[in-house]
Design a protein around this motif. Structure first.
Motif: not given
Length: 141
Positions: A54, A71-72, A141
């Motif tokens: 993150k 994570t994105t 995610e």
């Protein structure tokens, strides 16, 4: 294994010598174990990007530019994981202005495997780089 020693007219035991020779030869031909994508992430990336990816690693506070939240990546790319672009960034080919991230290409230099970046073309790519890319896919995610 026995061979005949003509000078003593008796068999001579060579088994221990042959076993040692075989073990030495086997050690020379063994390939080093390749770390997993998770292991490479922990060793090379987690310091800045954090264990969960993150961008909150121990070194993040010391950097002028905050590390990306890994994570994105899919979310920021319209729901598709940008695997080839991610690998180019890790390897060091992608050099956007103000790049803070070190080039990991030499550290990830390993046996190559065919990799399809989505264009149907299999490109020889270091296996450690592919494994790291595949690991990053798992933390989306």
């Amino acid at each position: 294994m026995l061979i005949w020693d003509k000078r003593k007219d008796a068999p001579m035991k060579l088994a221990p010598v042959l076993v040692l020779a075989a073990l030495s030869l086997a050690a020379c031909t063994q390939q080093p174990e390749i770390p997993t994508g998770r292991a490479d992430f922990t060793a090379l990336c987690a310091g800045c990007h954090g264990d969960g990816g993150k961008g909150d690693g121990e070194m993040a506070a010391l950097l002028d530019k905050k590390p990306a939240n890994l994570t994105t990546l899919s979310k920021r790319n319209g729901g598709a994981f940008p695997g080839t672009r991610v690998m180019a960034q890790i390897w060091g080919y992608a050099k956007p202005g103000g790049r803070v991230m070190p080039e990991f290409g030499p550290l990830l230099d390993s046996e190559v495997v065919p990799y399809d970046g989505g264009d149907g073309i299999l490109t020889p790519t270091p296996i450690r780089l592919v494994q790291l890319e595949q690991y990053l896919r798992t933390i989306q995610e």
